[in-house]
Motif scaffolding. Sequence first.
Motif, PDB file in Angstrom:
ATOM      1  N   UNK A 292       0.765  -1.146  -0.068  1.00 16.66           N
ATOM      2  CA  UNK A 292       0.021   0.009   0.061  1.00 16.66           C
ATOM      3  C   UNK A 292       0.985   1.169  -0.122  1.00 16.66           C
ATOM      4  N   UNK A 293       0.526   2.097  -0.814  1.00 22.84           N
ATOM      5  CA  UNK A 293       1.326   3.549  -0.859  1.00 22.84           C
ATOM      6  C   UNK A 293       0.531   4.752  -0.807  1.00 22.84           C
ATOM      7  N   UNK A 294       0.512   5.207   0.120  1.00 23.45           N
ATOM      8  CA  UNK A 294      -0.264   6.349   0.970  1.00 23.45           C
ATOM      9  C   UNK A 294      -1.948   6.115   0.582  1.00 23.45           C
ATOM     10  N   UNK A 295      -2.042   4.852   1.310  1.00 25.37           N
ATOM     11  CA  UNK A 295      -3.450   4.329   1.558  1.00 25.37           C
ATOM     12  C   UNK A 295      -4.040   3.901   0.116  1.00 25.37           C
ATOM     13  N   UNK A 296      -3.383   3.769  -1.061  1.00 27.25           N
ATOM     14  CA  UNK A 296      -3.727   2.954  -2.241  1.00 27.25           C
ATOM     15  C   UNK A 296      -3.171   1.780  -2.434  1.00 27.25           C
ATOM     16  N   UNK A 297      -3.811   0.771  -2.688  1.00 20.93           N
ATOM     17  CA  UNK A 297      -3.151  -0.464  -3.340  1.00 20.93           C
ATOM     18  C   UNK A 297      -2.408  -0.222  -4.612  1.00 20.93           C
ATOM     19  N   UNK A 298      -1.381  -0.881  -4.593  1.00 23.99           N
ATOM     20  CA  UNK A 298      -0.112  -0.594  -5.626  1.00 23.99           C
ATOM     21  C   UNK A 298      -0.512  -1.764  -6.603  1.00 23.99           C
ATOM     22  N   UNK A 299      -1.235  -2.723  -6.251  1.00 25.22           N
ATOM     23  CA  UNK A 299      -1.164  -3.914  -7.017  1.00 25.22           C
ATOM     24  C   UNK A 299      -0.154  -5.151  -7.042  1.00 25.22           C
ATOM     25  N   UNK A 300       0.855  -4.809  -6.207  1.00 20.75           N
ATOM     26  CA  UNK A 300       2.041  -5.606  -6.089  1.00 20.75           C
ATOM     27  C   UNK A 300       1.384  -6.568  -5.102  1.00 20.75           C
ATOM     28  N   UNK A 301       1.908  -7.806  -4.948  1.00 22.91           N
ATOM     29  CA  UNK A 301       1.550  -8.912  -4.008  1.00 22.91           C
ATOM     30  C   UNK A 301       2.459  -9.900  -4.072  1.00 22.91           C
ATOM     31  N   UNK A 302       2.479 -10.608  -2.731  1.00 25.65           N
ATOM     32  CA  UNK A 302       3.489 -11.667  -2.629  1.00 25.65           C
ATOM     33  C   UNK A 302       2.815 -12.554  -1.518  1.00 25.65           C
ATOM     34  N   UNK A 303       3.213 -13.779  -1.596  1.00 28.67           N
ATOM     35  CA  UNK A 303       2.907 -14.771  -0.535  1.00 28.67           C
ATOM     36  C   UNK A 303       4.093 -14.728   0.371  1.00 28.67           C
ATOM     37  N   UNK A 304       3.903 -14.862   1.552  1.00 26.42           N
ATOM     38  CA  UNK A 304       4.909 -14.799   2.813  1.00 26.42           C
ATOM     39  C   UNK A 304       6.077 -15.861   2.263  1.00 26.42           C
ATOM     40  N   UNK A 305       7.168 -15.185   2.511  1.00 21.15           N
ATOM     41  CA  UNK A 305       8.411 -15.872   2.107  1.00 21.15           C
ATOM     42  C   UNK A 305       8.816 -16.187   0.544  1.00 21.15           C
ATOM     43  N   UNK A 306       8.056 -15.488  -0.143  1.00 21.70           N
ATOM     44  CA  UNK A 306       8.299 -15.408  -1.484  1.00 21.70           C
ATOM     45  C   UNK A 306       8.701 -13.967  -2.179  1.00 21.70           C
TER      46      UNK A 306
END
Length: 345
Positions: A292-306
Amino acid sequence: MSTPARQLNAIHAMLSAGHRNLRIERHTLMLGGIPAGLLFVLSESILTSAQLPDLTQRASAWLALLAAVLTTIATVDWFWTRKIKATRDEAWSFIHRQVLKIWWLMMGLAALTTFAMFFYGGAYMVCAVWLVFLGISLYVHGLFSEELLEWAGIMTLLIGIASLFAKLPYETMRWLAAAVFGLGLPLLAFMLDRGQHRPLPVRLLQISGWLTAVLIVPIWLEHQAHNYQLPEYPALPLADYLAKAPAGETVIALPAGTSIPVEIDISGDIFSSGNKPTVLPLKLDQSVELLVRDGQLTGDVRFPGENWQQSRQVHLISIPWIKAELTPERGPLVRSSLIVQLRSK
């Protein structure tokens, strides 16, 4: 080389020239390439959903723009070619005119396919579609004229098809299409050798240089532009983030089992969601972390440890089937399947 051998080579060259008696004008490639390349570059900035929220209006606007551009280019090219041939006192053969019509027919079909994708889906493939139609056009023209056009047509076809198989990000495919049209066609115009037969090593060298300009360089530049480091600091639990809502960049952890309501606006002449959108309750099957950047989702995602999966990467969201049923036990029922896939298979 003996005199008979030279004579045989001259006869062979004359026969080859007779078989490939069409000559595509250099301005045809430049007119067809540069405006299309600019449209691909600007396509994310003009006639967007923010500027034209209504889907029908946006699709119609794009169709009108494409039709205007293609019609203008085809008209200018037609009269320019006729003028040049008249200046050189050359006949404009019937076959040449028909092959040129095939070229513009392919571009027209690409424009209509783009228009249809607004309503029937498949917008991810729009760049590949234009490349495939361009490849067919170049290959057909090359059959009657320049060998180099055949090679470039096949390579363009392969680029379009391979980009889909490789599941390249849409942005990458957009820049590839812009490079093939905006750089590749003008470059091809200067590489034409007026129908001369070249040895295979020469053709391989020519097409390798062309591919470097339209494929390798754009992909490398686009990769460098997005080769930024995403944050690696620990994730903040969702409850803590909602309580504090810190500014700047924050990594938020959503644990497995988190409820994610999906609001769906339903319209048409059969179903209605009333004043409120229909809510589809979904639950996370496994934990994920979001940026999240300044309250907005950036669309970047990851699974824990990946590793992070950037927003520009291809994520699969599909509805493979939907079926209506009427049973004594459950009455009228609509069943469907929703697939959301983050990892590349």
